[in-house]
Design a protein around this motif. Structure first.
Motif, PDB file in Angstrom:
ATOM      1  N   GLN A 152     -17.972  45.355  50.102  1.00 51.60           N
ATOM      2  CA  GLN A 152     -17.757  46.238  51.248  1.00 51.60           C
ATOM      3  C   GLN A 152     -17.273  45.501  52.496  1.00 51.60           C
ATOM      4  OE1 GLN A 152     -20.742  49.215  52.081  1.00 51.60           O
ATOM      5  NE2 GLN A 152     -19.971  49.551  54.145  1.00 51.60           N
ATOM      6  N   PRO A 153     -17.896  44.373  52.888  1.00 47.12           N
ATOM      7  CA  PRO A 153     -17.373  43.675  54.069  1.00 47.12           C
ATOM      8  C   PRO A 153     -15.926  43.215  53.889  1.00 47.12           C
ATOM      9  CG  PRO A 153     -19.572  42.899  53.531  1.00 47.12           C
ATOM     10  CD  PRO A 153     -19.129  43.743  52.375  1.00 47.12           C
ATOM     11  N   GLU A 154     -15.595  42.798  52.673  1.00 43.82           N
ATOM     12  CA  GLU A 154     -14.229  42.357  52.388  1.00 43.82           C
ATOM     13  C   GLU A 154     -13.252  43.522  52.489  1.00 43.82           C
ATOM     14  OE1 GLU A 154     -11.802  40.112  48.740  1.00 43.82           O
ATOM     15  OE2 GLU A 154     -13.994  40.265  48.696  1.00 43.82           O
ATOM     16  N   ARG A 155     -13.629  44.654  51.905  1.00 43.64           N
ATOM     17  CA  ARG A 155     -12.770  45.841  51.986  1.00 43.64           C
ATOM     18  C   ARG A 155     -12.592  46.300  53.428  1.00 43.64           C
ATOM     19  NH1 ARG A 155     -15.205  51.558  50.777  1.00 43.64           N
ATOM     20  NH2 ARG A 155     -16.068  50.946  52.807  1.00 43.64           N
ATOM     21  N   ASP A 156     -13.694  46.356  54.169  1.00 42.58           N
ATOM     22  CA  ASP A 156     -13.638  46.870  55.532  1.00 42.58           C
ATOM     23  C   ASP A 156     -12.856  45.950  56.456  1.00 42.58           C
ATOM     24  OD1 ASP A 156     -15.127  48.921  54.534  1.00 42.58           O
ATOM     25  OD2 ASP A 156     -16.922  48.506  55.721  1.00 42.58           O
ATOM     26  N   ALA A 157     -12.967  44.627  56.239  1.00 39.74           N
ATOM     27  CA  ALA A 157     -12.199  43.687  57.052  1.00 39.74           C
ATOM     28  C   ALA A 157     -10.708  43.843  56.774  1.00 39.74           C
ATOM     29  CB  ALA A 157     -12.644  42.253  56.768  1.00 39.74           C
ATOM     30  N   ALA A 158     -10.350  44.018  55.492  1.00 36.15           N
ATOM     31  CA  ALA A 158      -8.941  44.212  55.142  1.00 36.15           C
ATOM     32  C   ALA A 158      -8.437  45.535  55.711  1.00 36.15           C
ATOM     33  CB  ALA A 158      -8.765  44.190  53.625  1.00 36.15           C
ATOM     34  N   VAL A 173      -1.834  43.714  50.857  1.00 37.60           N
ATOM     35  CA  VAL A 173      -1.810  43.524  49.404  1.00 37.60           C
ATOM     36  C   VAL A 173      -3.230  43.521  48.848  1.00 37.60           C
ATOM     37  CG1 VAL A 173      -1.180  41.942  47.533  1.00 37.60           C
ATOM     38  CG2 VAL A 173       0.356  42.253  49.492  1.00 37.60           C
ATOM     39  N   GLU A 174      -4.151  42.899  49.582  1.00 34.49           N
ATOM     40  CA  GLU A 174      -5.513  42.735  49.098  1.00 34.49           C
ATOM     41  C   GLU A 174      -6.340  44.019  49.199  1.00 34.49           C
ATOM     42  OE1 GLU A 174      -6.654  40.093  47.481  1.00 34.49           O
ATOM     43  OE2 GLU A 174      -4.585  39.393  47.654  1.00 34.49           O
ATOM     44  N   LEU A 175      -6.069  44.845  50.199  1.00 31.73           N
ATOM     45  CA  LEU A 175      -6.885  46.040  50.393  1.00 31.73           C
ATOM     46  C   LEU A 175      -6.960  46.927  49.151  1.00 31.73           C
ATOM     47  CD1 LEU A 175      -8.575  48.018  52.049  1.00 31.73           C
ATOM     48  CD2 LEU A 175      -6.442  48.921  53.015  1.00 31.73           C
ATOM     49  N   PRO A 176      -5.834  47.307  48.525  1.00 31.58           N
ATOM     50  CA  PRO A 176      -5.940  48.156  47.332  1.00 31.58           C
ATOM     51  C   PRO A 176      -6.715  47.490  46.193  1.00 31.58           C
ATOM     52  CG  PRO A 176      -3.693  48.124  48.170  1.00 31.58           C
ATOM     53  CD  PRO A 176      -4.431  47.040  48.882  1.00 31.58           C
ATOM     54  N   LYS A 177      -6.568  46.175  46.045  1.00 32.49           N
ATOM     55  CA  LYS A 177      -7.264  45.463  44.972  1.00 32.49           C
ATOM     56  C   LYS A 177      -8.775  45.487  45.197  1.00 32.49           C
ATOM     57  CE  LYS A 177      -3.488  42.128  44.261  1.00 32.49           C
ATOM     58  NZ  LYS A 177      -3.118  40.682  44.334  1.00 32.49           N
ATOM     59  N   VAL A 178      -9.181  45.169  46.417  1.00 32.80           N
ATOM     60  CA  VAL A 178     -10.611  45.149  46.728  1.00 32.80           C
ATOM     61  C   VAL A 178     -11.184  46.558  46.652  1.00 32.80           C
ATOM     62  CG1 VAL A 178     -12.331  44.593  48.471  1.00 32.80           C
ATOM     63  CG2 VAL A 178     -10.351  43.116  48.191  1.00 32.80           C
TER      64      VAL A 178
END
Length: 216
Positions: free
Chosen positions: A84-90, A153-158
């Motif tokens: 979640q923190p990774e997704r929200d930061a992206a 690029v990373e947001l959809p993956k995470v």
């Protein structure tokens, strides 16, 4: 970790470091291409089916099924807490610092969910109005929102990984709760305290599961 703690972790991750000024190029935003929009409905359904098939193959009694389902819930929740923190930061980086549109459709969130993440990143109240799109890059920098390279690029993956974990959690909870009800009933007749200890959860959760069954 409960949802409020996850939200605080997400806000801290989003505000870890300010945007890199040299990355800003188009009206205060980094120009990026069209965001990928994963089929989240299929992602969730596939993750759910994997859990169901795994437990359908088991030839164990309700006590062991309860233990395995409780472990599956814990594993999914640990993954959610990590992602979640990774997704929200992206998400915050893409929403505030790039030219991308339709961020919610790449994050697996409804519009209200995206707004909630944005408000948290800026340190705003839950009902506060966001700055205008033109004002957002400066507001985000002032709030210390981190610019995440390649976040588009990373947001959809995470987000795919996050939504799959959420689906696994929800399905594992269904299986766990069914096992709880089986063990509460005869001939097992486990006490609620014993079950709470077995799944390493508060007694009130088991009471809630039992009460929900009585109402259904």
């Amino acid at each position: 970790m409960n949802s409020s703690k996850r939200e605080r972790a997400s806000a801290e991750a989003a505000a870890e470091a300010p945007a890199e000024p040299e990355a800003v190029s188009v009206g205060g935003r980094v120009e990026v291409g069209r965001l990928k929009r994963p089929d989240f409905k299929t992602v969730r359904a596939s993750a759910r089916q994997q859990v169901l098939e795994r437990f359908a193959r088991l030839t164990v009694g309700p006590e062991e099924k309860l233990r395995l389902a409780a472990e599956a819930v814990d594993e999914a929740e640990a993954e959610i807490e990590r992602l979640q923190p990774e997704r929200d930061a992206a998400l915050a980086s893409v929403a505030f610092y790039t030219t991308a549109r339709g961020v919610d459709m790449s994050a697996g969130l409804a519009r209200t969910g995206t707004l909630r993440v944005q408000r948290r990143a800026l340190g705003l109240g839950q009902d506060a109005k966001l700055p205008t799109r033109a004002e957002q890059p400066d507001a985000a920098r002032a709030a210390g929102v981190r610019f995440v390279p390649n976040a588009d690029v990373e947001l959809p993956k995470v987000a795919v990984a996050y939504e799959a974990a959420e689906a696994r959690r929800a399905t594992s909870i269904e299986i766990r709760d069914a096992a709880v009800l089986t063990l509460l009933a005869a001939p097992h007749s486990w006490s609620q305290v014993r079950i709470a200890e077995a799944i390493k959860r508060d007694f009130t959760l088991v009471s809630y599961i039992a009460a929900t069954k009585r109402k259904s």
